[in-house]
Design an enzyme around this catalytic site. Structure first.
Site, PDB file in Angstrom:
ATOM      1  N   HIS A   1       0.833  -1.205   0.000  1.00 46.88           N
ATOM      2  CA  HIS A   1       0.000   0.000   0.000  1.00 46.88           C
ATOM      3  C   HIS A   1       0.862   1.247   0.000  1.00 46.88           C
ATOM      4  CE1 HIS A   1      -3.649  -2.326   1.240  1.00 46.88           C
ATOM      5  NE2 HIS A   1      -2.670  -3.183   1.502  1.00 46.88           N
TER       6      HIS A   1
ATOM      7  N   ASP B   1       9.932   1.271 -19.635  1.00 49.21           N
ATOM      8  CA  ASP B   1       8.541   0.937 -19.292  1.00 49.21           C
ATOM      9  C   ASP B   1       7.682   2.198 -19.207  1.00 49.21           C
ATOM     10  OD1 ASP B   1       6.523  -0.893 -18.826  1.00 49.21           O
ATOM     11  OD2 ASP B   1       6.905  -1.019 -16.663  1.00 49.21           O
TER      12      ASP B   1
ATOM     13  N   LYS C   1       4.660   4.254 -19.833  1.00 50.18           N
ATOM     14  CA  LYS C   1       3.242   4.023 -20.151  1.00 50.18           C
ATOM     15  C   LYS C   1       2.405   4.808 -19.144  1.00 50.18           C
ATOM     16  CE  LYS C   1       3.331  -0.234 -17.510  1.00 50.18           C
ATOM     17  NZ  LYS C   1       3.205  -1.677 -17.489  1.00 50.18           N
TER      18      LYS C   1
ATOM     19  N   ASN D   1       2.518   4.356 -15.292  1.00 55.92           N
ATOM     20  CA  ASN D   1       3.736   4.683 -14.552  1.00 55.92           C
ATOM     21  C   ASN D   1       3.959   6.179 -14.407  1.00 55.92           C
ATOM     22  OD1 ASN D   1       4.302   2.036 -14.174  1.00 55.92           O
ATOM     23  ND2 ASN D   1       5.723   1.861 -15.893  1.00 55.92           N
TER      24      ASN D   1
ATOM     25  N   ASP E   1       7.828   5.055 -11.897  1.00 59.27           N
ATOM     26  CA  ASP E   1       8.138   3.650 -11.687  1.00 59.27           C
ATOM     27  C   ASP E   1       9.391   3.268 -12.460  1.00 59.27           C
ATOM     28  OD1 ASP E   1       8.151   0.892 -11.459  1.00 59.27           O
ATOM     29  OD2 ASP E   1       5.970   0.800 -11.375  1.00 59.27           O
TER      30      ASP E   1
ATOM     31  N   THR F   1       5.170  -3.961 -20.759  1.00 58.44           N
ATOM     32  CA  THR F   1       3.859  -4.428 -21.200  1.00 58.44           C
ATOM     33  C   THR F   1       3.844  -4.463 -22.718  1.00 58.44           C
ATOM     34  OG1 THR F   1       3.109  -3.075 -19.370  1.00 58.44           O
ATOM     35  CG2 THR F   1       1.409  -4.064 -20.724  1.00 58.44           C
TER      36      THR F   1
END
Ligand code: AMP
Length: 297
Positions: A47, A157, A159, A162, A175, A192
Site C-alpha cells: 500500500h 517501461d 506508459k 507509470n 516507476d 507491457t
C-alpha cells in the site's frame, strides 16, 4: 529480501541529499519518524500512504511493500535496482525517491508525493487529451528521458500507468521497476506488450531508443485514447508491432503535424527514430507544448 540479508547491520539507506525530508544529517529512518495519513492507493506488493516526516513536517508518500510478496514474485532484485536508480535521479519530471528503510516484514520507500494522482485515470476520464496537453506532456517526458539517458539509465517501461501528476499539473515518471543502468546493449524482455518496440518483442538487442518508441506509443494514446497496436489477442498486438502497423483513425481529429511526429518515433529501425532533442524542435512540440512543462488545463 536481498536488501535485508546483505545489509543487516545498516538497516536503512538514503541518499545524502535527503534534506527535503530531514534537516540534512544522515539518519536512520524508522516508521516512528512519520505520521501516517490516508491511503493513497494499492499496488501489487503493498500500500501507499500519505505521510508526514515529524521533524521537518515534509509531506511524502510512503510505499509499504511486504517482503513475503516480493520474495514470492522474485522481484527483490528488481526492487533493489529500482531503488538504486531512482534515488540518484533529480529531475522535475521524475518522482524523487528520498530513501528507504525496513523492518522484519516490510520494506518502506519514502517517495515524493504527487498530489494529483495517476495520469491513466485522467486519460480514462477525458478519453483523450487536447494537442496542447499531449504535447506539453510529451515534451516534459522527452526532457526527463534525455536526462536519464545522459546518466545511462534506460527506463524501458514508459506508459500511462507509470506516470503521476504533481501539484502544478506536471508529469512525474514514477516507476523505475524495469529501468536499467547500462552502457551496453540489452537483450531482456520486459514491459507491457502494447508499449514494447519491435526489437524487444523480437528479443534482439536494444538500447536507449526503446524509450523513444514507447514515448511515441504514449503520444498516440494521449491523442487517440488507445495505444496504436492494440488488438484482442496478444499475438495480433505482437504482429502489429513487428510490422509497425500504424493507422491513424479519422476520429478524434488529430493534426498532421502530430501524426508526423508519431510516425518519426514509431520506426522499426531503432537508429532511425527521431532523437529526443530533435523531438523538442519538432513543429508540433514547438507550437503546442507549454514551455514550463506544466499543463494547467
Ligand atoms: P504502486 O504500488 O506504485 O502501483 O502505487 C499504488 C497507487 O498508489 C498508485 O496507483 C497511486 O494511486 C498511488 N501512489 C503511488 N505513489 C504515489 C505518490 N508518490 N504520490 C501519490 N500517489 C501515489
Amino acid at each position: 529480501m536481498a536488501i535485508a540479508t546483505e545489509t543487516q547491520q545498516q538497516n536503512q539507506h538514503q541518499h545524502k541529499d535527503s534534506s527535503e525530508v530531514s534537516a540534512g544529517e544522515q539518519r536512520r529512518w524508522t516508521l516512528n519518524d512519520f505520521d501516517i495519513g490516508k491511503p493513497l492507493g494499492r499496488g501489487k506488493f503493498g500500500h501507499v500512504y500519505l505521510a508526514r516526516e515529524k521533524r521537518s513536517n515534509h509531506i511524502v508518500a510512503l510505499k509499504v511493500l511486504f517482503k513475503s510478496q516480493l520474495q514470492q514474485s522474485q522481484v527483490e532484485h528488481q526492487l533493489r535496482r529500482e531503488v538504486e536508480i531512482q534515488s540518484h535521479l533529480r529531475h522535475p519530471h521524475i518522482l524523487r525517491l528520498y530513501g528507504y528503510f525496513y523492518d522484519q516484514k516490510r520494506v518502506y520507500l519514502i517517495l515524493e508525493y504527487a498530489p494529483k494522482g495517476e495520469l491513466y485515470k485522467e486519460l480514462q476520464k477525458c478519453k483523450y487529451f487536447s494537442e496542447r496537453r499531449a504535447a506539453t506532456y510529451v515534451a516534459s517526458l522527452a526532457r526527463a528521458l534525455i536526462y536519464c539517458h545522459g546518466k545511462h539509465v534506460i527506463h524501458r517501461d514508459i506508459k500511462p500507468e507509470n506516470l503521476l501528476i504533481g501539484a502544478q499539473g506536471e508529469l512525474k515518471i514514477a516507476d523505475f521497476g524495469w529501468s536499467v543502468h547500462t552502457f551496453n546493449r540489452r537483450r531482456t524482455m520486459c514491459g507491457t506488450l502494447d508499449y514494447l518496440p519491435p526489437e524487444m518483442v523480437e528479443s534482439v538487442e536494444h538500447d536507449a531508443s526503446v524509450d523513444i518508441w514507447s514515448l511515441g506509443v504514449l503520444c498516440y494514446e494521449f491523442l487517440y485514447g488507445v495505444p496504436p497496436f492494440e488488438a484482442k489477442e496478444h499475438s495480433d498486438t505482437y504482429r502489429r508491432i513487428v510490422q509497425v502497423d500504424l493507422k491513424f483513425p479519422p476520429k478524434p481529429i488529430v493534426s498532421s503535424a502530430a501524426k508526423d511526429l508519431i510516425s518519426q518515433m514509431l520506426v522499426k529501425d531503432s537508429t532511425q527514430r527521431l532523437p529526443l532533442h530533435k523531438l523538442l524542435e519538432h513543429p508540433w512540440i514547438v507550437q503546442n507544448a507549454e514551455p514550463s512543462g506544466v499543463y494547467r488545463g
